[in-house]
Design an enzyme around this catalytic site. Structure first.
Site, PDB file in Angstrom:
ATOM      1  N   PHE A 136      74.693  33.464   1.686  1.00 13.39           N
ATOM      2  CA  PHE A 136      76.071  32.686   2.204  1.00 13.39           C
ATOM      3  C   PHE A 136      75.613  31.218   2.338  1.00 13.39           C
ATOM      4  O   PHE A 136      74.901  31.171   2.998  1.00 13.39           O
ATOM      5  CB  PHE A 136      76.778  33.335   3.578  1.00 13.39           C
ATOM      6  CG  PHE A 136      77.956  32.430   4.051  1.00 13.39           C
ATOM      7  CD1 PHE A 136      79.171  32.968   3.259  1.00 13.39           C
ATOM      8  CD2 PHE A 136      77.836  31.369   4.667  1.00 13.39           C
ATOM      9  CE1 PHE A 136      80.313  32.319   3.567  1.00 13.39           C
ATOM     10  CE2 PHE A 136      79.067  30.761   4.885  1.00 13.39           C
ATOM     11  CZ  PHE A 136      80.169  31.164   4.598  1.00 13.39           C
ATOM     12  N   ASP A 170      68.394  26.722   3.028  1.00 17.07           N
ATOM     13  CA  ASP A 170      69.698  26.304   3.648  1.00 17.07           C
ATOM     14  C   ASP A 170      69.497  27.062   5.362  1.00 17.07           C
ATOM     15  O   ASP A 170      69.381  28.174   5.497  1.00 17.07           O
ATOM     16  CB  ASP A 170      70.580  27.241   3.048  1.00 17.07           C
ATOM     17  CG  ASP A 170      71.972  27.239   3.957  1.00 17.07           C
ATOM     18  OD1 ASP A 170      72.039  26.821   4.887  1.00 17.07           O
ATOM     19  OD2 ASP A 170      73.085  27.510   3.274  1.00 17.07           O
ATOM     20  N   LYS A 211      76.056  22.994  11.252  1.00 17.25           N
ATOM     21  CA  LYS A 211      76.161  23.330  12.418  1.00 17.25           C
ATOM     22  C   LYS A 211      75.762  22.964  13.659  1.00 17.25           C
ATOM     23  O   LYS A 211      76.421  22.002  14.073  1.00 17.25           O
ATOM     24  CB  LYS A 211      75.911  25.180  12.358  1.00 17.25           C
ATOM     25  CG  LYS A 211      76.585  25.629  11.115  1.00 17.25           C
ATOM     26  CD  LYS A 211      76.602  27.312  11.440  1.00 17.25           C
ATOM     27  CE  LYS A 211      77.813  27.811  10.426  1.00 17.25           C
ATOM     28  NZ  LYS A 211      77.309  28.475   9.332  1.00 17.25           N
TER      29      LYS A 211
HETATM   30  C1  LIG Z   1      77.946  28.150   7.941  1.00 19.54           C
HETATM   31  C2  LIG Z   1      76.865  28.196   6.893  1.00 19.54           C
HETATM   32  C3  LIG Z   1      77.307  27.325   5.748  1.00 19.54           C
HETATM   33  C4  LIG Z   1      78.527  26.768   5.439  1.00 19.54           C
HETATM   34  O1  LIG Z   1      78.825  25.714   6.410  1.00 19.54           O
HETATM   35  P1  LIG Z   1      80.050  24.934   6.480  1.00 19.54           P
HETATM   36  O2  LIG Z   1      80.071  24.047   7.764  1.00 19.54           O
HETATM   37  O3  LIG Z   1      81.147  26.176   7.220  1.00 19.54           O
HETATM   38  O4  LIG Z   1      80.899  24.574   5.255  1.00 19.54           O
HETATM   39  C5  LIG Z   1      76.414  27.521   4.701  1.00 19.54           C
HETATM   40  N1  LIG Z   1      75.144  28.043   4.489  1.00 19.54           N
HETATM   41  C6  LIG Z   1      74.961  28.836   5.969  1.00 19.54           C
HETATM   42  C7  LIG Z   1      73.486  29.570   5.674  1.00 19.54           C
HETATM   43  C8  LIG Z   1      75.965  29.127   6.930  1.00 19.54           C
HETATM   44  O5  LIG Z   1      75.443  29.719   8.064  1.00 19.54           O
END
Ligand SMILES: *Cc1c(COP(=O)(O)O)cnc(C)c1O
Length: 395
Positions: free
Chosen positions: A139, A222, A251
């Site tokens: 994700f 990520d 985040k």
């Molecule tokens: C939440 C998340 C995203 C996306 O972030 P947004 O601020 O919602 O666009 C990307 N990668 C990971 C691992 C995430 O948990």
């Protein structure tokens, strides 16, 4: 006048979420209150965005202070705060340079653009042939490019056509067999959050790093969800490697109150971006900088990573000691814990609804996993309070 706000939301707001039936109106630290003033312990932290607690006083103070100075001048001019923030974030992560964005998905897009441009300009990959290796059940956000390489049908169905350039391989597997001259990067979550707090085999990130080094491929992590202390280290990669080539944050970097994300990279990678090749109107604005600086200060001053490690072990052990025949597995690192439920017995959604009735807010991911990821400032007493209630629900 009282509104039926749930019906109103169903009438006027897109139905792209299925919220638990609760209307939140107040937050403070690890606690949330609904509009009838019932109190709940936050065990989800807005998908790990609220690591330092709701309406953290220091974040609020940093915001108010910045609002006395300047708001959004844009990056058409130099800033009196961006460089300070950038240096701080680079020193924290060990990376050379940063590019400020707002949401996580934007920072991932930035990483993809950087990797491809680097692939063409520095590695010599033939025009439009660059490939990025990604993993099943990944994700990385919701843009069309990103959902194009999702393996989850729900995320991508009928949003195509997608433009390719990604190779999806099993999470935890050896990347060597999938490498060819067109591969410019590997994009990976060190723990898969949305997939259900899936932890890869020990040593796997180190192994991928070696394959990347041997083949002149960028390792891009990520850590939007796993970063900023969530897994018991400042960054999850620190369990296995010194640093990746590229790092994506979001985040919790925004202190729980503002969208702040960043793409960080080795100098030679970041330098593929020259004036005009990439940008963001709000990226790196002074409000975001002030908040991110303070969220880094809090991470360090309040030893959030150490707390996450210690209290994560504490919570995990307590969960493991619950004698329940509906728990199949408890996994995770730090305060990033997934509890896998036997779906033949009960759905994770039902458990979350029952937890809510007991005063604990969590959220299922997929049908079988409940995520326990409270703000990192949570105390052992508050964890005890939660476990007593969790036990009642899952026994
Ligand atoms: C939440 C998340 C995203 C996306 O972030 P947004 O601020 O919602 O666009 C990307 N990668 C990971 C691992 C995430 O948990």
């Amino acid at each position: 006048m009282t509104y039926d706000l749930i019906s109103l939301e169903k009438e006027y707001v897109a139905q792209n979420y299925s919220p638990l039936p609760i209307i939140l109106s107040k937050g403070d630290g690890v606690w949330l209150w609904d509009n009838k003033n019932n109190k709940y312990l936050d065990f989800m932290s807005a998908y790990s965005a609220v690591s330092c607690g709701h309406l953290n006083k220091r974040i609020k103070a940093a915001l108010y202070k910045q609002l006395e100075n300047i708001d959004i001048p844009s990056r058409a001019y130099y800033s009196d705060i961006l460089a300070i923030y950038a240096e701080k974030l680079c020193k924290l992560t060990g990376m050379n340079r940063m590019l400020p964005m707002n949401t996580g998905a934007e920072a991932v897009e930035t990483a993809i653009k950087a990797a491809r441009k680097w692939g063409y300009e520095k590695k010599g990959i033939k025009k439009n042939k660059a490939v990025i290796i990604v993993f099943e059940n990944n994700f990385h956000g919701r843009t069309t490019t990103i959902c194009g390489f999702s393996s989850e049908n729900l995320y991508k169905e009928n949003f195509g056509p997608f433009d390719g350039g990604f190779k999806i391989i099993p999470y935890g597997s050896d990347i060597e067999p999938y490498i060819d001259d067109n591969v410019c990067a590997v994009l990976v979550e060190p723990i898969q959050g949305e997939a259900g707090i899936i932890t890869p085999p020990n040593g796997w990130i180190r192994k991928i790093q070696k394959s990347c080094k041997d083949n002149n491929i960028l390792l891009m992590l990520d850590e939007i969800q796993t970063g900023m202390g969530r897994t018991g280290k400042d960054f999850c990669f620190q369990y296995e490697i010194d640093k990746p080539d590229c790092l994506i944050l979001g985040k919790a970097l925004g202190g729980g109150i503002y969208p702040v994300s960043a793409f960080l990279a080795r100098k030679d990678v970041m330098d593929v971006f020259t004036a005009g090749t990439h940008g963001s109107t709000f990226g790196g604005n002074p409000i975001a900088c002030a908040i991110a600086i303070e969220s880094i200060n809090i991470l360090k001053d309040e030893k959030l990573s150490e707390k996450s490690l210690e209290n994560g072990e504490y919570l995990k052990n307590k969960l493991l000691s619950i004698k329940s025949n509906i728990i199949r597995q408890v996994r995770g690192k730090g305060l990033f814990i997934g509890v896998e439920i036997d779906k033949n017995k009960v759905s994770a959604r039902t458990i979350c609804e029952n937890l809510m009735a007991e005063g604990i807010l969590s959220k299922e991911t997929h049908e079988t996993v409940i995520r326990f990821a409270p703000p990192l400032i949570i105390s052992k007493e508050e964890i005890d309070w939660a476990v007593e209630r969790i036990e009642k629900v899952i026994i």
